[in-house]
Write a protein that holds these residues in place. Structure first.
Motif, PDB file in Angstrom:
ATOM      1  N   ARG A 152       1.049  -1.030  -0.142  1.00  0.00           N
ATOM      2  CA  ARG A 152       0.001   0.000   0.024  1.00  0.00           C
ATOM      3  C   ARG A 152       0.789   1.295   0.053  1.00  0.00           C
TER       4      ARG A 152
ATOM      5  N   ALA B  97       1.439   3.183  -3.118  1.00  0.00           N
ATOM      6  CA  ALA B  97       0.132   3.528  -3.884  1.00  0.00           C
ATOM      7  C   ALA B  97      -0.620   2.463  -4.479  1.00  0.00           C
TER       8      ALA B  97
ATOM      9  N   PRO C 175      -3.275  -0.508  -4.882  1.00  0.00           N
ATOM     10  CA  PRO C 175      -4.466  -0.976  -4.248  1.00  0.00           C
ATOM     11  C   PRO C 175      -4.844  -2.435  -4.581  1.00  0.00           C
TER      12      PRO C 175
ATOM     13  N   CYS D 165      -2.123  13.569  -3.679  1.00  0.00           N
ATOM     14  CA  CYS D 165      -3.219  12.688  -2.786  1.00  0.00           C
ATOM     15  C   CYS D 165      -4.314  12.742  -3.385  1.00  0.00           C
ATOM     16  N   ASP D 166      -5.096  11.506  -3.567  1.00  0.00           N
ATOM     17  CA  ASP D 166      -6.194  11.243  -4.114  1.00  0.00           C
ATOM     18  C   ASP D 166      -7.392  11.715  -3.119  1.00  0.00           C
ATOM     19  N   THR D 167      -6.876  11.704  -1.654  1.00  0.00           N
ATOM     20  CA  THR D 167      -7.828  12.257  -0.673  1.00  0.00           C
ATOM     21  C   THR D 167      -7.856  13.726  -0.619  1.00  0.00           C
TER      22      THR D 167
ATOM     23  N   ASP E 153      -2.024   9.467   3.551  1.00  0.00           N
ATOM     24  CA  ASP E 153      -2.892   8.665   2.868  1.00  0.00           C
ATOM     25  C   ASP E 153      -2.072   8.144   1.953  1.00  0.00           C
ATOM     26  N   TRP E 154      -2.362   6.570   1.649  1.00  0.00           N
ATOM     27  CA  TRP E 154      -1.421   5.926   0.602  1.00  0.00           C
ATOM     28  C   TRP E 154      -2.151   6.043  -0.671  1.00  0.00           C
ATOM     29  N   GLN E 155      -3.462   6.394  -0.870  1.00  0.00           N
ATOM     30  CA  GLN E 155      -3.980   6.377  -2.264  1.00  0.00           C
ATOM     31  C   GLN E 155      -3.527   7.622  -2.958  1.00  0.00           C
ATOM     32  N   THR E 156      -2.471   7.626  -3.621  1.00  0.00           N
ATOM     33  CA  THR E 156      -1.913   8.830  -4.409  1.00  0.00           C
ATOM     34  C   THR E 156      -1.845   8.489  -5.913  1.00  0.00           C
ATOM     35  N   THR E 157      -1.643   9.598  -6.642  1.00  0.00           N
ATOM     36  CA  THR E 157      -1.374   9.310  -8.232  1.00  0.00           C
ATOM     37  C   THR E 157       0.189   9.846  -8.288  1.00  0.00           C
TER      38      THR E 157
END
Lengths: 278, 116
Positions: free
Chosen positions: A214, A217, A219, B73-75, B94-98
């Motif tokens: 994770r 990045a 998923p 960051c996507d968030t 946050d780990w949800q990045t582009t």
């Protein structure tokens, strides 16, 4: 090592170094040409051609990558036993030497083409193209490409496949995704293999492996599997069938299915950097 | 480990461009390399002399422009720098990045000389 001894010269790319630009001599000044092309453009072009082949025959191509000995061939053997009657499977095997892996796959009644790379550390799109013409793609549903066991180089070469599956065996250490970020960032699914050994390996924590993935990045789904006991195989086979379904839906819409992370092309970065002055 | 293969691909592309512009020598080759490309600039530099021998780029200088890793960051939508093994948002974590930059492996520009 490869950089000094030249062992990266593969049957697939040898022709690239044999090309010598034939230049006509004309008087003139210095010229600066802005290019912004991917460095592996020739490989990418061949990969695109391979993908066209797969799509014309509606064959889902899955690239399996991992370090040597993490159980790629064992995963394929058990997968063939489990769904070989339902789907027509083919395998391209990449190794430096021997036909051993292809023989193991053929023993399961499935066509397998062995690519021996000599001393090259990865498969490239040209090598895969040579192998796919030896397969009857018309009668296949899924083609597995078992890449050379290596967590570095295979990640940089598009083969024309649709999905990347990266294996991490529990004997390797749960920090592998952090140590090899380019490889694990490219994974569309991560399989934690040899999971039957987890009870005796108290230093491997699946939660840590997933957290390290994770942190890239990524998923992608993480599945714990054992080719020996078939633990977790339902998850893996369900994932595979969903991907096959999704692939056919893409084809029906006239869309190309590619691995989720691909090397950034020039379109993305054409205006990102100011070029240095001459 | 695969940098020689990458160098061979560079030479092939550069030779084609030199031929297209009827140039005799390639003076400089500018590349853009990000840490997430899987290519090590230092290894590329050591492999280059092997790949360019006996080509129009035999005397070319390789200029490597190393790009930083940047993510959005996507968030929280913030942009920040990141490291190869930790592509999380530098602001909220946050780990949800582009990835915005850092995966490049590009031939940026070639400088040619028509007559030496």
């Amino acid at each position: 090592m490869c950089d000094t001894c030249g062992c990266n010269v593969t049957p697939g790319n040898r022709r690239l170094i044999e090309i010598k630009g034939r230049l006509s001599v004309t008087p003139g000044d210095r010229m600066a040409i802005d290019v912004l092309q991917d460095l592996l453009r020739e490989n990418d072009r061949q990969a695109w051609h391979n993908r066209e082949h797969f799509d014309r025959h509606q064959v889902l191509a899955v690239n399996l990558m991992s370090s040597p000995g993490s159980g790629k061939t064992a995963l394929l053997e058990t997968t063939i036993e489990a769904i070989g009657h339902e789907f027509n499977i083919g395998v391209i095997e990449g190794d430096l030497e021997t036909e051993n892996d292809a023989q193991r796959i053929r023993a399961k009644g499935v066509p397998a083409i062995q690519i021996t790379t000599g001393s090259a550390c990865h498969l490239d799109a040209h090598m895969v193209h040579g192998a796919l013409h030896q397969l009857d793609l018309e009668n296949l549903d899924i083609l597995f490409i078992e890449n050379v066991g290596n967590l570095v180089c295979p990640a940089s070469f598009d083969l024309g496949h649709h999905r990347n599956v990266t294996l991490l065996s529990v004997t390797e250490g749960d920090d592998k995704p952090a140590k090899y970020p380019v490889m694990f960032r490219a994974a569309d699914a991560m399989l934690i293999t040899k999971a039957d050994l987890l009870p005796v390996l108290d230093d491997f924590k699946c939660a840590n492996a997933e957290r390290n993935l994770r942190n890239l990045a990524n998923p992608a789904p993480v599945m714990e599997v054992s080719a020996k006991t078939r633990q977790g195989f339902n998850d893996w086979l369900t994932w595979l069938q969903r991907e096959l379904q999704s692939y056919h839906q893409h084809l029906a819409r006239g869309e190309k299915l590619c691995p989720k992370i691909q090397r950034e092309g020039h379109d993305l970065h054409a205006s990102a950097q100011a070029s240095p002055a001459l | 480990m695969h940098e020689l293969a990458v160098c061979q691909s560079i030479i092939e592309q550069v030779s084609r461009i030199a031929a297209e512009y009827q140039a005799q020598f390639v003076e400089k080759i500018h590349l853009q390399i990000g840490p997430l490309s899987g290519v090590e600039p230092e290894l590329l530099e050591s492999a280059f002399p092997i790949a360019c021998a006996n080509t129009a780029a035999a005397k070319a200088i390789l200029v490597i422009n190393k790009l930083p890793i940047r993510v959005r960051c996507d968030t929280c939508r913030s942009e920040s720098e990141a490291s190869a093994s930790r592509l999380v948002c530098g602001v909220c974590g946050d780990w949800q990045t582009t990835l915005l930059s850092g995966g490049e492996m590009l031939l940026e520009r070639v400088e040619l000389l028509a007559e030496h």
